[in-house]
Write an enzyme that holds these catalytic residues in place. Structure first.
Site, short mmCIF file in Angstrom:
data_model
loop_
_atom_site.label_atom_id
_atom_site.label_comp_id
_atom_site.label_asym_id
_atom_site.label_seq_id
_atom_site.Cartn_x
_atom_site.Cartn_y
_atom_site.Cartn_z
N CYS A 42 -7.71 -0.26 -5.51
CA CYS A 42 -6.27 -0.52 -5.49
C CYS A 42 -5.88 -1.67 -4.58
O CYS A 42 -6.44 -1.87 -3.53
CB CYS A 42 -5.52 0.74 -5.14
SG CYS A 42 -5.14 1.65 -6.63
N CYS B 242 -9.30 -4.02 3.11
CA CYS B 242 -8.44 -3.54 2.03
C CYS B 242 -7.50 -4.61 1.49
O CYS B 242 -6.81 -5.28 2.27
CB CYS B 242 -7.64 -2.36 2.55
SG CYS B 242 -6.40 -1.74 1.39
N GLU C 254 0.00 -0.39 -8.26
CA GLU C 254 -1.13 -0.14 -9.15
C GLU C 254 -1.43 1.34 -9.26
O GLU C 254 -1.14 2.11 -8.36
CB GLU C 254 -2.38 -0.82 -8.61
CG GLU C 254 -2.20 -2.30 -8.43
CD GLU C 254 -3.44 -2.95 -7.85
OE1 GLU C 254 -3.33 -4.10 -7.44
OE2 GLU C 254 -4.50 -2.31 -7.81
N CYS D 147 1.32 -1.93 2.43
CA CYS D 147 0.93 -0.97 3.46
C CYS D 147 1.00 -1.67 4.82
O CYS D 147 0.70 -2.86 4.93
CB CYS D 147 -0.50 -0.49 3.20
SG CYS D 147 -1.05 0.75 4.39
N CYS E 284 -4.95 8.11 -10.05
CA CYS E 284 -4.76 7.64 -8.68
C CYS E 284 -3.44 6.87 -8.66
O CYS E 284 -3.29 5.89 -9.38
CB CYS E 284 -5.94 6.74 -8.33
SG CYS E 284 -5.74 5.85 -6.79
N CYS F 40 -5.88 -2.47 7.38
CA CYS F 40 -7.35 -2.33 7.39
C CYS F 40 -7.97 -3.62 6.87
O CYS F 40 -7.52 -4.16 5.86
CB CYS F 40 -7.78 -1.14 6.54
SG CYS F 40 -7.00 0.39 7.07
N1 SAH Z 1 -3.88 4.49 2.79
C1 SAH Z 1 -4.65 5.58 2.39
C2 SAH Z 1 -4.76 5.73 0.88
C3 SAH Z 1 -4.88 4.49 0.08
S1 SAH Z 1 -6.37 3.57 0.26
C4 SAH Z 1 -6.02 5.53 3.02
O1 SAH Z 1 -6.37 4.52 3.61
O2 SAH Z 1 -6.73 6.54 2.95
C5 SAH Z 1 -7.48 4.54 -0.73
C6 SAH Z 1 -8.92 4.50 -0.30
O3 SAH Z 1 -9.51 3.24 -0.65
C7 SAH Z 1 -9.11 4.67 1.18
O4 SAH Z 1 -10.18 5.54 1.45
C8 SAH Z 1 -9.44 3.27 1.61
O5 SAH Z 1 -10.06 3.24 2.85
C9 SAH Z 1 -10.26 2.79 0.46
N2 SAH Z 1 -10.45 1.34 0.35
C10 SAH Z 1 -9.58 0.36 0.61
N3 SAH Z 1 -10.14 -0.85 0.37
C11 SAH Z 1 -11.39 -0.61 -0.05
C12 SAH Z 1 -12.48 -1.44 -0.45
N4 SAH Z 1 -12.37 -2.77 -0.44
N5 SAH Z 1 -13.63 -0.85 -0.85
C13 SAH Z 1 -13.75 0.49 -0.85
N6 SAH Z 1 -12.78 1.33 -0.49
C14 SAH Z 1 -11.61 0.79 -0.08
FE1 SF4 Z 2 -3.34 0.89 4.02
FE2 SF4 Z 2 -5.44 -0.04 2.73
FE3 SF4 Z 2 -5.72 0.90 5.18
FE4 SF4 Z 2 -5.20 2.60 3.16
S1 SF4 Z 2 -7.03 1.35 3.41
S2 SF4 Z 2 -4.25 2.53 5.21
S3 SF4 Z 2 -3.88 1.29 1.89
S4 SF4 Z 2 -4.52 -0.92 4.60
#
Ligand code: SAH
Ligand code: SF4
Length: 348
Positions: free
Chosen positions: A334, A120, A93, A113, A106, A117
């Site tokens: 994303c 996410c 995406e 990944c 973006c 997390c």
């Molecule tokens: N992996 C990297 C970059 C991709 S995620 C990282 O974690 O920084 C991009 C951003 O979206 C990160 O700050 C992540 O923590 C945030 N993110 C992921 N899921 C989310 C959600 N459900 N609501 C808000 N932010 C989210």
């Molecule tokens: Fe990976 Fe999502 Fe965590 Fe970023 S926020 S490191 S994309 S699992």
């Protein structure tokens, strides 16, 4: 023999490839320009290159492309979300945002990944593969062509952990900032990471003036290890130390991303703990009400909580802004759209 992704080569590697096969050096500049300025998707479009040379190249190289599988336009703002598909059938995406100072995009750096997390959507789907530098560039090329615009800001905040695909991401940054390519300013590139500490040092030592955005999302190890498994390997003290090193080495201010999850990390006490860690450092805090992802059970903090959190931080002279999620009607966070697409096709 596997084919070479020609869009991932820099000009000297391309020159080397051509001369090693008996072609003239000046062809490298021409081909590079077709790939990085005119952004062609096939060799046959390179009209000033001899057919024989092109067929030789085609026998050893391919041009990476990101094809549009789905495109959604938000009805609230002008945010556009793409679901791209690569020739091997994998999806990623990307989002284009229309800001007053230009277009920002973006992009994704991996299919899926590994970091897991809990809040996410990408993390829930697991990891498939790294993207090449050419595939990262292709997302920008396709969007620019589709919209007839020039992207001036790029954030590596789509699917994937950029520092877990370090070599390809650095290669992407070098190609994207090349004046014979997209000619982006490094200052207009932001890399977001969950905190892979050794790679933050490695990136700092390259001294490329990009902005580092650190996904913090918790003020202490207890909460952070629950929502971000990476914290068990690289706890907060090490993350902050690495961030300070990054800021000192590059002179760039760190951005801390903090997704506000109701009842999990959004109390005034959390704000105070956060402030203790970062007060007096060159940084900015971005608070984002968490985007609810199916099955996580997390809800975004209410406005009153956000305001209160900001005011605690400003009491410590810490710059904090609340970032409303753009295009929330189009699953602009994303990982969400890809998840949906796979579900419709019987996937995760
Ligand atoms: N992996 C990297 C970059 C991709 S995620 C990282 O974690 O920084 C991009 C951003 O979206 C990160 O700050 C992540 O923590 C945030 N993110 C992921 N899921 C989310 C959600 N459900 N609501 C808000 N932010 C989210
Ligand atoms: Fe990976 Fe999502 Fe965590 Fe970023 S926020 S490191 S994309 S699992």
């Amino acid at each position: 023999m596997s084919l070479t992704d020609i869009k991932s080569l820099n000009i000297s590697e391309l020159t080397e490839l051509l001369t090693s096969r008996g072609h003239q050096r000046f062809r490298a500049d021409q081909i590079y320009s077709w790939l990085h300025q005119k952004c062609v998707t096939s060799f046959s479009e390179m009209t000033n290159i001899p057919k024989k040379l092109l067929s030789d190249l085609e026998s050893i190289c391919y041009i990476s492309v990101a094809n549009i599988e789905k495109k959604l336009v938000s009805s609230y703002d002008n945010t556009i979300k793409y679901l791209f598909v690569f020739p091997d059938g994998e999806y990623v995406e990307a989002v284009v945002m229309d800001y007053r100072h230009g277009y920002s995009m973006c992009i994704s750096t991996q299919v899926g990944c590994k970091m897991g997390c809990t809040f996410c959507a990408t993390g829930k789907g697991g990891f498939t593969r790294n993207l090449t530098a050419g595939e990262m560039l292709s997302q920008i090329h396709t969007a620019q062509k589709d919209l007839g615009i020039r992207i001036s800001n790029v954030v590596l905040m789509g699917m994937g952990e950029p520092l877990d695909n370090f070599q390809n991401v650095v290669r992407f940054i070098r190609l994207a900032t090349d004046e014979k390519g997209l000619n982006l300013s490094a200052r207009h590139i932001t890399l977001s990471t969950c905190g892979l500490v050794p790679k933050i040092y490695e990136l700092a030592d390259l001294n490329i003036p990009i902005t580092l955005s650190l996904s913090l999302h918790a003020p202490n190890d207890e909460i952070r290890s629950k929502t971000m498994p990476v914290n068990k390997k690289y706890p907060l003290a090490e993350v902050f130390k690495a961030c300070r090193y990054y800021a000192d080495t590059t002179g760039r201010r760190i951005t801390y991303e903090y997704a506000m999850i109701s009842g999990v990390n959004d109390s005034d006490d959390c704000a105070r703990q956060l402030a203790q860690h970062i007060r007096g450092t060159l940084c900015h805090v971005n608070l984002i009400p968490v985007n609810p992802v199916e099955g996580t059970g997390y809800n975004p903090s209410k406005d009153k909580r956000l305001t209160s959190f900001v005011s605690v931080l400003s009491g410590y002279n810490i710059n904090a802004t609340v970032r409303r999620t753009l295009g929330s009607d189009i699953n602009a966070s994303c990982g969400q759209l890809r998840g949906k697409n796979l579900k419709n096709k019987g996937g995760v």
